[in-house]
Design an enzyme around this catalytic site. Structure first.
Site, PDB file in Angstrom:
ATOM      1  N   ARG B 311     -26.125 -12.076 -42.650  1.00  0.00           N
ATOM      2  CA  ARG B 311     -25.494 -10.963 -41.927  1.00  0.00           C
ATOM      3  C   ARG B 311     -25.118 -11.378 -40.505  1.00  0.00           C
ATOM      4  O   ARG B 311     -24.103 -10.909 -39.965  1.00  0.00           O
ATOM      5  CB  ARG B 311     -26.391  -9.719 -41.920  1.00  0.00           C
ATOM      6  N   GLU B 713     -27.883   1.598 -38.161  1.00  0.00           N
ATOM      7  CA  GLU B 713     -27.920   0.354 -37.399  1.00  0.00           C
ATOM      8  C   GLU B 713     -26.821   0.186 -36.344  1.00  0.00           C
ATOM      9  O   GLU B 713     -27.085  -0.295 -35.250  1.00  0.00           O
ATOM     10  CB  GLU B 713     -27.853  -0.839 -38.371  1.00  0.00           C
TER      11      GLU B 713
END
Ligand SMILES: Cc1cc2nc3c(=O)[nH]c(=O)nc-3n(C[C@H](O)[C@H](O)[C@H](O)COP(=O)(O)OP(=O)(O)OC[C@H]3O[C@@H](n4cnc5c(N)ncnc54)[C@H](O)[C@@H]3O)c2cc1C
Ligand code: FES
Ligand code: FES
Lengths: 478, 770
Positions: B311, B713
């Site tokens: 990621r 997030e």
């Protein structure tokens, strides 16, 4: 004669005779009373999840404080009213405001926030943003980012404020007065003992008879020995109820601070000496810590990063030490013999701190440096007293915390300044000399390089600020 | 019935404020309940030579001590790749590792006993830092490289080039409720585990494996967590497994609640990174080539380090079109705690890399960094392919950035700050406006599935169970809203139950911001099935065409008739209509080929931008954020109050990560900041005094639940603006003639040393200054 601990738990009268004296109020509430609304987030006084309010009579009224139940020994609530979150009933204006403003996410910190704000709610006067943030400096929330909590506080702390605790004030005072009619607490249970004398003479007598006893003030250090180090403390003698050691008074040209004075109790008198005291004490621990932590405890604990010692040393403070009926005076800077080693003899205690009022020509400044503005232990603390006559430094006392194994004066830097014009050049000489005074530590709070650079810069900063003009602190003096 | 309120408070809000919302440690203990504690290793690397448990067993109240050899099943609580022994076997791989566990009749006895266990370790050399791991080639898994175009060639041809090394610190989750689990033996050796976990299914699996049982024999239940942030995705497992093992061994209920210091030394954190970057650009600031090596401190085991670094790689473009890109990810094996998921999951570190580099480009060109950012944003219809070859179809950043530039008054403030700085030698201000583009979906495609169970009771109230977990983010509130709106019911007619593995099985972790996207869709699917049945029943029963049956806030319209929901379901029940159902959802359109580092890993992107203004003290390095303007994209918000909370909380958490929170290991590899006394997360005072948050007013282009967007997030990354605003203020100490090196966290120490470094460089001849 030993007796049980007597206190009010919310509205209920409690007489406790079985809990070990070092049982914390938090564990008592959770484990022995099933009052699990108060949470443990750290068990060391740093997160505020365990905050409860304590009310006690003062000048005919109830005075409320927020405390960290996680490091508060149960016997310390003798004669007081303990108010945990459950006592608020769920529909207090603070609770309604917290819901209305979406002040909780995971909710784990929430009871602690409500109880800190509850203590503020019961403090007279208007509470501006600064007061609210000061009040909440010891409460951590990892979810919300605080904005909704601050909004809830602003909302609920508007005036008039009156809740059922105010309604019951007279009755509560009467009930507490009855309890306080009991003799001083001498509590023994589960193999431990806790004595809470109410006069310095009683304290001296107990300590002389039991030099092995561990003194405890607010337990903001000692509490952690129990929760974190699992130390056994079979005999605790508390200074918290010693009324004639909690004073802060002017005596001639001297300010006298009883060793049992809390930070909260001493802040006004010290701030009257200099505004930097207010700023320093506002950053020392949190409201919860300052409500119970004592100056005597700070000094006796002897940490190299204790905050009150450098300014007291810079101002030439001395200690009144007492053992039985014998007293001796010792300059504070001579009290520290080495890392956490003091000049206290067995059975001896700090009775008072004496501070000669500064002469008119004294310039003074204190600067605390930490990773975080609120409730953080200093990486470096500098306290500076310059006696300046006709533009010349006739005497300088510069004391630092975090730079050596003990709070310590910077003799080389003082020498570099003495006799010099109070100007930048002399300050730079002194900054240079600090490198001879200190070989600071590298640790998790700061590197040696940072400490030395910062210590030098603090000296410069103090001088710059003493030239007048705008504050050069990111949080200002406000 | 009234319209469902637009923003009901958190479903537990009234319980929270009353202290009446129980967390695991608050639950009543069974009469036989024991308390557990862990004995930890104190060296970073070594061979376990002897464990003497006799002193522990000798203490009154101690019932059992558990060692690795006593584990009846598999002694491993790793999520994917084996390597996380529940209790150490023969090698110690980090200071703080669990070696033994004790159960006793009181918490004190358990902790005291644990401290008396004598652990002999023959020390071995420890690899503590990323630098050391890179130097000796210590990796957990093979490095990966993503390429688009030819970065080496692009760099060689670029009119200008810059390169540098950046270090970003890790972060402890500091959920206010520490790790905790209670294991309750049931008949026939079955086990119920109450765990504060984001991933009950994984707890079920790992406990079953540790006990040597089938998944059917173990149930895991989670009502709520006191915060998670990724720290209870995999890290809850060890605590749960130890509680279950001790419960198995003693046949009694066992509770294990970690002390904060134990929690912080035992469990994994956000990965710290070393980032080596090179960027090629032209005089206008257009980037042509980007080459970056992202090296993460994975710690002693794989845990989630693979997808975390993936990621980071997926976000090393952040918002910018890169013609030539080479993005490499390295997973360093070190003798430190195994790092794990944390809000953003590597994404923030990847973004920091390019945002920092762009800041450097702007300083090298003497341009405003905002102009360089705007010049490089992904485009609409062109310049829209990412380094992993996904085409971005929902880009709103050019408009969003411009809107924020205006609403934050960026240009005027830039000028005002320059003037202010010129007049203030000892305090400096800085300003930065940065974007964030965050890919939504688990990058491991199979995880993008969810299930739910909806029960309509005959009084017209509804229970929902789903696979997600409530950690404060408001998932249960949103799911209740989704189901309430499906039936046009008041929010308080719907209750979301605890998450239990015997209700909805085979769930994914509540992570990747996908909780509402996945579980909301699954719950809506279940509700829809019931609704369709009710309509069919109503049509037949009342003899009206199905399209004359409408669920409204005023009740159910059946032709000209109006019924309450309770009346309708009551009659449907009498007619033997099934009033409960399950729902399922799998995110469409996503795939990724990890071998080739190509594909469409994300269903959509969440966007945002922030403008932060910092003030620093030139003499001490202290800093403060004076003002922050956040403009964030949540699509059609299901609950604006909850989304606002995520945005604000995310920003402040990011601010803590990048400016204050410091994990400090000593040279021997022991973490020395393992409690809130030494590890400082933001307080209320750290909130910017002037804090303005706005939502971007546009529905999600993708077909998500109510066209909302994931919000857990992404806002954390808006705090990159705060860090770069501090960097800007540091640069002001040298009149912006030099660019400072400012690693994160930008603690007072780092800021002051950066200022000192600028002073030193300013004295050097011009060529030697960079
Ligand atoms: C969360 C937290 C934050 C803190 N922040 C700060 C900070 O910012 N700055 C700072 O300086 N400190 C800080 N402290 C440390 C602590 O608050 C102080 O050292 C405090 O002043 C101790 O006072 P006390 O009354 O609580 O001492 P106690 O814990 O009761 O006692 C400390 C020691 O002093 C001895 N002692 C107490 N009174 C006397 C006496 N009259 N004579 C002789 N010995 C005595 C005790 O025996 C013990 O050894 C913090 C502590 C906590 C838990
Ligand atoms: S539990 Fe954290 S302050 Fe008491
Ligand atoms: S609401 Fe979770 S810590 Fe404050």
């Amino acid at each position: 004669m030993t007796r049980p601990i007597r206190f009010l738990l919310g509205d209920a009268e409690v007489s406790e005779a079985a809990a070990p004296p070092t049982l914390t109020l938090l564990r008592y509430l959770r484990e022995r009373r099933g009052l699990v609304g108060t949470k443990e987030g750290c068990a060391e006084g740093d997160c505020g999840a365990c905050t409860v309010a304590i009310a006690e009579p003062r000048d005919g009224r109830l005075a409320y404080k927020a405390v960290n139940a996680c490091i508060h020994f149960l016997p310390a609530v003798d004669g007081k009213q303990v108010i945990p979150i459950e006592s608020l009933g769920g529909d207090h204006p603070l609770q309604r405001a917290m819901v209305a403003h979406h002040g909780s996410q995971c909710g784990f910190c929430t009871p602690g926030f409500v109880m800190s704000l509850f203590a503020l709610y019961h403090r007279p006067g208007r509470h501006d943003d600064k007061a609210i943030k000061d009040m909440l400096a010891g409460n951590l929330c990892r979810c919300t980012g605080y904005r909704p909590i601050l909004d809830a506080a602003r909302d609920a702390l508007g005036e008039p404020r009156r809740d059922r605790f105010d309604e019951a004030e007279t009755a509560t005072l009467a009930r507490l007065e009855t309890m306080r009619g009991e003799p001083p607490l001498d509590y023994a249970a589960a193999g431990g003992r806790y004595v809470a004398p109410r006069s310095a003479d009683q304290l001296a007598t107990v300590l002389a008879a039991h030099p092995e006893a561990r003194l405890v003030g607010g337990a903001t250090d000692v509490g952690l020995w129990v929760t974190k180090e699992m130390r056994e403390l079979p005999l605790l003698v508390s200074t918290a109820e010693v009324e004639d050691m909690a004073y802060v008074r002017l005596a001639g040209d001297r300010l006298e601070i009883g060793a049992a004075a809390t930070y909260a109790g001493a802040v006004e008198a010290l701030s009257a000496l200099h505004v930097d005291w207010r700023l320093l004490l506002r950053r020392l621990g949190s409201e919860q810590i300052r409500a119970v932590g004592t100056i005597g405890g700070n000094i006796a604990n002897g940490s190299p990063i204790g905050d009150t010692m450098p300014p007291l040393i810079a101002l030439g403070a001395s200690l009144m030490l007492r053992k039985g009926g014998t007293r001796r005076s010792l300059a504070l800077e001579d009290f520290y013999l080495g890392y956490r080693k003091t000049a206290l003899a067995p059975g001896e205690f700090v009775e008072a701190i004496h501070l000669t009022l500064p002469p008119a020509h004294r310039r003074f400044a204190v600067h605390k440096l930490a990773k975080r503005f609120d409730q953080d232990i200093s990486s470096v603390l500098g306290a500076f007293a310059f006696d300046v006559e006709s533009g010349r430094v006739v005497r300088a006392r510069l004391a630092f915390g975090g730079m050596a194994a003990v709070p310590k004066r910077a003799i080389a830097a003082e020498t570099a300044l003495t006799g010099q014009p109070f100007e930048r050049a002399a300050i730079e000489q002194a900054m240079e000399a600090l490198g001879r005074d200190f070989q600071p530590l590298d640790d998790h709070r700061a590197s040696a390089a940072y400490r030395l650079t910062a210590a030098r810069n603090l000296l410069l900063k103090a001088w710059l600020e003493l030239q007048g003009g705008d504050s050069i602190r990111i949080h200002g003096h406000g | 019935m009234a319209e469902p309120a637009p923003a009901p408070p958190h479903e537990s809000a009234w319980l929270h404020v009353a202290g009446a919302a129980p967390y695991i440690d608050d639950l009543p203990e069974r009469a036989d309940c024991l308390h557990a504690a862990i004995a930890q290793a104190s060296v970073a690397h070594g061979r376990l030579t002897k464990i003497d448990i006799a002193p522990a067993l000798a203490l009154p109240g101690v019932v059992a001590v558990m060692l690795a050899k006593d584990v009846p099943g598999i002694n491993d609580c790793a999520p994917i790749v084996a390597g996380d022994p529940i209790l150490a076997v023969d090698e110690i791989v980090y200071a703080g590792q669990a070696v033994a566990a004790v159960a006793a009749t009181s918490l004190d006895a358990a902790r005291r006993a644990a401290s008396r266990i004598k652990i002999a370790i023959e020390p071995m050399p420890a690899i503590v830092t990323v630098d050391r791991a890179l130097a000796v080639g210590s990796f957990l898994t093979p490095s990966q490289t993503m390429t688009k175009g030819d970065a080496a060639d692009g760099l060689a041809r670029a009119p200008r080039r810059l390169e540098g090394t950046l270090r970003l610190g890790g972060q402890d989750h500091f959920y206010l409720e520490g790790q905790v689990a209670m294991a309750l033996p049931r008949e026939g050796g079955d086990m119920l585990v109450l765990s504060s976990t984001q991933h009950p299914t994984e707890i079920q699996h790992l406990v079953a494996k540790a006990l040597g049982r089938g998944f059917k024999d173990v149930v895991c239940e989670v009502r709520r967590m006191g915060g998670g942030f990724g720290g209870k995705e995999t890290q809850a497992a060890q605590t749960a497994c130890i509680a279950a093992l001790l419960a198995w061994k003693t046949g009694r209920a066992v509770k294990l609640r970690l002390d904060r210091d134990v929690d912080m030394t035992l469990t994994g954190k956000r990965h710290d990174f070393r980032i080596d970057w090179q960027i090629g650009f032209d005089d206008a600031g257009r980037i042509s080539a980007w080459s970056v090596d992202l090296a993460a401190r994975g710690g002693c085991s794989v845990d989630l380090t693979d997808p975390v670094v993936d990621r980071a790689m997926f976000h090393a473009d952040n918002a910018y079109y890169l013609e030539h890109a080479r993005i490499a990810g390295h997973r360093c094996r070190t003798h430190t705690v195994s790092n794990t998921a944390f809000r953003g999951f590597g994404g923030p570190q990847g973004m920091c890399a390019i945002e920092y580099a762009i800041d450097e480009v702007a300083r090298a060109l003497g341009k405003d960094a905002l102009d360089v950012r705007l010049a490089n944003l992904y485009g609409h219809g062109s310049r829209d392919v990412t380094p992993y070859h996904q085409r971005i179809k929902d880009n709103i950043l050019p408009e969003l950035m411009r809107a924020l530039e205006t609403s934050s008054d960026y240009r005027n403030r830039r000028r005002a700050i320059a003037a202010w700085n010129a007049a203030h030698p000892w305090l400096k201000k800085g300003l930065a406006l940065t974007p964030a583009k965050f890919g939504i979906s688990f990058t491991n495609t199979f995880l993008n599935q969810a299930g739910a169970l909806v029960h309509v009771y005959t009084d017209g109230t509804v229970q929902v169970s789903h696979g997600g977990t409530e950690m404060g983010q408001g998932l249960n509130t949103k799911i209740a809203q989704v189901v309430a709106s499906a039936f046009a019911l008041d929010f308080d007619r719907v209750k979301v139950t605890a998450t239990v593995t015997d209700k909805v099985p085979n769930t994914s972790a509540t992570a990747a911001s996908a909780g509402t996207d996945l579980n909301g869709k699954a719950a809506a699917d279940a509700a829809d099935k019931i609704k369709r049945r009710l309509i069919a029943f109503g049509a037949e029963h009342f003899k009206v065409p199905p399209d004359r049956i409408r669920f409204t806030a005023q009740g159910i319209e059946v032709g000209t008739r109006r019924l309450t929901f309770a009346e309708l379901v009551g009659q449907a029940y009498m007619a033997r209509v099934q009033l409960w159902d399950s729902g399922f959802y799998a995110t469409p359109e996503i795939h990724f080929d990890r071998e080739r580092q190509r594909g469409n890993p994300f269903y959509y992107f969440a966007y945002g931008a922030a403008c932060s203004e910092a003030l620093i003290d030139v003499l001490t390095g202290e800093s403060r954020i004076l003002r922050a303007d956040l403009l964030h994209d949540v699509g059609n918000s299901i609950n604006p109050a909850i989304d606002l909370g995520q945005i604000e909380g995310g920003y402040i958490q990011g601010l803590g990560w990048l400016t204050a929170e410091e994990l400090w290991w000593d040279p021997a590899g022991r973490l020395r900041t393992h409690a809130p006394s030494t590890y400082k997360i933001p307080t209320a005072r750290d909130l910017p005094e002037d804090f303005r948050v706005a939502f971007w007013p546009e529905a999600n282009h993708a077909d998500t639940i109510h066209r909302s967007k994931a919000v857990g997030e992404p806002p954390l990354m808006l705090a990159i603006s705060a860090w770069l605003a501090i960097k800007d203020a540091v640069a002001a100490t040298a009149e912006h003639r030099l660019s400072p090196q400012l690693d994160a966290p930008a603690t007072p120490e780092r800021v002051l040393l950066a200022i000192e470094d600028l002073k030193r460089r300013a004295k050097l001849p011009a060529e030697a200054r960079s």
